[in-house]
Scaffold this motif. Structure first.
Motif, PDB file in Angstrom:
ATOM      1  N   LYS A  80      52.830  16.203  30.008  1.00 31.04           N
ATOM      2  CA  LYS A  80      51.405  16.527  29.922  1.00 31.04           C
ATOM      3  C   LYS A  80      50.576  15.298  29.550  1.00 31.04           C
ATOM      4  O   LYS A  80      49.466  15.114  30.067  1.00 31.04           O
ATOM      5  N   ALA A  81      51.112  14.451  28.679  1.00 29.67           N
ATOM      6  CA  ALA A  81      50.395  13.228  28.313  1.00 29.67           C
ATOM      7  C   ALA A  81      50.307  12.277  29.501  1.00 29.67           C
ATOM      8  O   ALA A  81      49.248  11.684  29.759  1.00 29.67           O
ATOM      9  N   HIS A  84      47.756  13.496  31.862  1.00 25.41           N
ATOM     10  CA  HIS A  84      46.405  13.283  31.327  1.00 25.41           C
ATOM     11  C   HIS A  84      45.943  11.849  31.559  1.00 25.41           C
ATOM     12  O   HIS A  84      44.837  11.619  32.074  1.00 25.41           O
ATOM     13  N   TYR A 266      52.337  17.407  22.206  1.00 25.18           N
ATOM     14  CA  TYR A 266      51.113  17.065  22.959  1.00 25.18           C
ATOM     15  C   TYR A 266      50.780  18.245  23.864  1.00 25.18           C
ATOM     16  O   TYR A 266      51.661  18.905  24.399  1.00 25.18           O
ATOM     17  N   GLY A 267      49.478  18.487  24.025  1.00 19.97           N
ATOM     18  CA  GLY A 267      49.031  19.483  24.993  1.00 19.97           C
ATOM     19  C   GLY A 267      49.508  20.890  24.718  1.00 19.97           C
ATOM     20  O   GLY A 267      49.772  21.663  25.655  1.00 19.97           O
TER      21      GLY A 267
END
Length: 313
Positions: A80-81, A84, A266-267
């Motif tokens: 997810k990072a 992003h 994260y996320g």
């Protein structure tokens, strides 16, 4: 199965437990066959002592891969990072501190992205792990993803890097942030992030609960009452060494004082109670009659980091 398929199964919320386990077993076979380091017998394994904490051996590091929920959640958070940052940066710089023999949390992404999109810097204190990760990347012709492989202590304040990083990953911890170097590593490396960069895990909390008797067949049914947070590791505001917190214990019929570890990656990805070896509850005390009203918690740093406590009358 290949690396890309294994990773996509791990990343999918629709995947079954057995399919994820099979994919992680594939990763272990894939990595161990090239490095010669296996998640084998730990009976005689010893880590390395440093002034800022204990460091696991390469075999112990290999075992982290097959902790199913742990590796799955970390890979999903990192994915997810990456997704992003890739929207606003042509190329993402990632530092992996304590990469171990496989660089487990980044190597699978070489199957989904190109070296033009992802660049890795590996930082590791163990020479055997450094040699293994170099061997792995040579064997699979992945050296084009690597900017640098550095043999060094990640807590060394004299470390320098050529470029800032969009993402820094470090999974150098045990339950309750005991023994290992996660806290001093985080404190030392956050200065190498870009202004909008992130450290994974972003936040770890050590929370204190009062709990009742535990039914071993149904641990989730245990009665519990939140008392307070004894320690918070937030990469945006890392506490100074030997940080203290005072918590008041409420009146309650619950008799066990327990510590729960929560890890926010994260996320929205996180590791919570009993999902992993990292988030098993620790019983600190059992109250028989009168209980104390106030407890002081101190996260002590040094060769054996840990959260200690004392009752205040």
């Amino acid at each position: 199965m290949n690396l890309a398929k294994a990773l996509r199964i791990i990343l999918s919320e629709k995947s079954t437990y057995s399919s994820i386990k099979n994919s992680l077993d594939f990763l272990h076979h894939h990595f161990s066959s090239k490095t010669g380091i296996y998640a084998g017998d730990l009976t005689f394994e010893k880590g390395t002592d440093t002034k800022n904490g204990w460091v696991v051996s390469p075999v112990m590091a290999a075992h982290c891969l097959i902790d199913i929920e742990r590796t799955t959640r970390f890979l999903r958070g990192i994915y997810k990072a990456i997704e992003h940052y890739i929207k606003s940066h042509q190329q993402i710089q990632i530092l992996y501190a304590g990469c171990g023999p496989y660089a487990t949390l980044l190597t699978p992404f070489t199957a989904l992205y190109t070296p033009e999109q992802l660049r890795f810097t590996f930082l590791e204190i163990n020479e055997e792990s450094i040699a293994a990760v170099k061997k792995l990347y040579r064997a699979h012709d992945l050296n084009s993803f690597i900017d640098d492989v550095i043999l060094a202590d990640a807590t060394n304040p004299n470390l320098k890097f050529g470029n800032p990083f969009h993402i820094i990953v470090s999974e150098t911890m045990q339950v309750a942030l005991r023994k290992e170097c996660q806290v001093p590593i985080t404190r030392n490396l956050v200065k190498f992030l870009t202004p909008d960069g992130t450290f994974i895990p972003e936040y770890i909390s050590l929370d204190i609960y009062l709990t009742g008797s535990l039914d071993p067949m149904n641990p989730g049914d245990q009665k519990k009452e939140y008392v307070g947070t004894a320690y918070e590791l937030d990469f945006r505001n890392v506490p100074e060494p030997n940080h203290k917190t005072v918590i008041t214990v409420p009146s309650s019929e619950l008799i066990h004082l327990q510590l729960f570890t929560e890890i926010y990656l994260y996320g929205g990805e996180r590791l919570t109670l009993r999902q992993s070896s990292l988030t098993q509850p620790l019983t600190l005390d059992r109250f028989k009659d009168k209980r104390p009203s106030t407890i002081q918690f101190t996260y002590t740093e040094g060769p054996r980091p840990e959260l200690v406590f004392e009752y205040i009358s």
